[in-house]
Every structure is written in C-alpha cells, then in structure tokens.
Design a protein around this motif. Structure first.
Motif, PDB file in Angstrom:
ATOM      1  N   ASN A  51      48.107  20.507  23.250  1.00  0.00           N
ATOM      2  CA  ASN A  51      47.887  21.538  21.911  1.00  0.00           C
ATOM      3  C   ASN A  51      48.209  23.101  22.234  1.00  0.00           C
ATOM      4  O   ASN A  51      48.737  23.733  21.478  1.00  0.00           O
ATOM      5  CB  ASN A  51      46.601  21.299  21.347  1.00  0.00           C
ATOM      6  N   LEU A  52      47.766  23.402  23.468  1.00  0.00           N
ATOM      7  CA  LEU A  52      47.956  24.435  24.034  1.00  0.00           C
ATOM      8  C   LEU A  52      49.354  25.053  23.985  1.00  0.00           C
ATOM      9  O   LEU A  52      49.887  25.975  23.756  1.00  0.00           O
ATOM     10  CB  LEU A  52      47.052  25.041  25.163  1.00  0.00           C
ATOM     11  N   GLU A  53      49.960  23.950  24.842  1.00  0.00           N
ATOM     12  CA  GLU A  53      51.449  24.176  24.831  1.00  0.00           C
ATOM     13  C   GLU A  53      52.108  24.068  23.692  1.00  0.00           C
ATOM     14  O   GLU A  53      53.176  25.109  23.529  1.00  0.00           O
ATOM     15  CB  GLU A  53      52.134  23.141  25.706  1.00  0.00           C
ATOM     16  N   ARG A  54      51.902  23.466  22.740  1.00  0.00           N
ATOM     17  CA  ARG A  54      52.591  23.533  21.411  1.00  0.00           C
ATOM     18  C   ARG A  54      52.401  24.959  20.669  1.00  0.00           C
ATOM     19  O   ARG A  54      53.333  25.614  20.117  1.00  0.00           O
ATOM     20  CB  ARG A  54      52.153  22.184  20.486  1.00  0.00           C
ATOM     21  N   ALA A  55      51.199  25.360  20.775  1.00  0.00           N
ATOM     22  CA  ALA A  55      50.934  26.681  20.119  1.00  0.00           C
ATOM     23  C   ALA A  55      51.488  27.550  20.551  1.00  0.00           C
ATOM     24  O   ALA A  55      52.054  28.715  20.139  1.00  0.00           O
ATOM     25  CB  ALA A  55      49.260  26.756  19.778  1.00  0.00           C
ATOM     26  N   LEU A  56      51.454  27.661  21.932  1.00  0.00           N
ATOM     27  CA  LEU A  56      52.004  28.881  22.986  1.00  0.00           C
ATOM     28  C   LEU A  56      53.696  28.716  22.999  1.00  0.00           C
ATOM     29  O   LEU A  56      54.283  29.685  23.447  1.00  0.00           O
ATOM     30  CB  LEU A  56      51.271  28.826  24.091  1.00  0.00           C
ATOM     31  N   GLU A  57      54.115  27.421  22.643  1.00  0.00           N
ATOM     32  CA  GLU A  57      55.568  27.349  22.804  1.00  0.00           C
ATOM     33  C   GLU A  57      55.944  27.570  24.471  1.00  0.00           C
ATOM     34  O   GLU A  57      56.749  28.378  24.704  1.00  0.00           O
ATOM     35  CB  GLU A  57      56.370  28.120  21.858  1.00  0.00           C
ATOM     36  N   ALA A  58      54.948  27.120  25.341  1.00  0.00           N
ATOM     37  CA  ALA A  58      55.238  27.366  26.685  1.00  0.00           C
ATOM     38  C   ALA A  58      54.665  26.045  27.487  1.00  0.00           C
ATOM     39  O   ALA A  58      53.975  25.210  27.112  1.00  0.00           O
ATOM     40  CB  ALA A  58      54.128  28.549  27.143  1.00  0.00           C
ATOM     41  N   ASP A  59      55.368  25.973  28.628  1.00  0.00           N
ATOM     42  CA  ASP A  59      54.989  24.984  29.574  1.00  0.00           C
ATOM     43  C   ASP A  59      53.732  25.437  30.431  1.00  0.00           C
ATOM     44  O   ASP A  59      54.211  26.226  31.233  1.00  0.00           O
ATOM     45  CB  ASP A  59      55.962  24.341  30.447  1.00  0.00           C
ATOM     46  N   LEU A  60      52.617  24.652  30.282  1.00  0.00           N
ATOM     47  CA  LEU A  60      51.444  25.287  31.163  1.00  0.00           C
ATOM     48  C   LEU A  60      51.100  24.260  32.125  1.00  0.00           C
ATOM     49  O   LEU A  60      50.441  24.771  33.143  1.00  0.00           O
ATOM     50  CB  LEU A  60      50.239  25.225  30.091  1.00  0.00           C
ATOM     51  N   TRP A  61      51.830  22.881  32.381  1.00  0.00           N
ATOM     52  CA  TRP A  61      51.658  21.944  33.416  1.00  0.00           C
ATOM     53  C   TRP A  61      51.725  22.770  34.521  1.00  0.00           C
ATOM     54  O   TRP A  61      53.026  22.767  34.837  1.00  0.00           O
ATOM     55  CB  TRP A  61      52.269  20.924  33.069  1.00  0.00           C
TER      56      TRP A  61
END
Length: 66
Positions: A51-61
């Motif tokens: 959900n955070l990745e989708r909102a931020l349009e970023a790869d957090l893993w």
C-alpha cells in the motif's frame, strides 16, 4: 532490514514532499504504523508495504539491494 526500509520510505516521502499524514491518507496506512516504520521500530506486513509502495510510486522493499 527495518532500517533499510525506513531509509527508502523516508526518501520516497521526501520526493513526494508529503507529510506522514498525507501518506496515511493516500495509502490507507495508519500514521502510527508509518511513524514506527520510519523509525525502524516496526517491520510492516507485506500488504502495508504494498500500500505504501503504490501510494508513493516507489519500491520500498529493501531485500533487492541490502
């Protein structure tokens, strides 16, 4: 791993110029959860990270580069 996720999360928030409250609104993730992830005190579950990745349009893993 938690610290790596925290760093990526912080950088993504800064790129968007969002507050934690704005990220919470955009992602549906509680501010408390985001704050704990930012400080490295908690490891979010996979759905939360997605959900955070989708909102931020970023790869957090962090596993890809740690």
């Amino acid at each position: 791993m938690a610290q790596a996720l925290a760093g990526k999360l912080q950088a993504a928030i800064e790129r968007k110029a969002w507050s934690v409250a704005e990220l919470s609104r955009q992602s549906g993730v509680a501010r408390y959860t985001i704050t704990k992830a930012l400080t490295g005190e908690a490891w979010p579950d996979l759905l939360t990270i997605a959900n955070l990745e989708r909102a931020l349009e970023a790869d957090l893993w962090p596993g890809r580069d740690v």
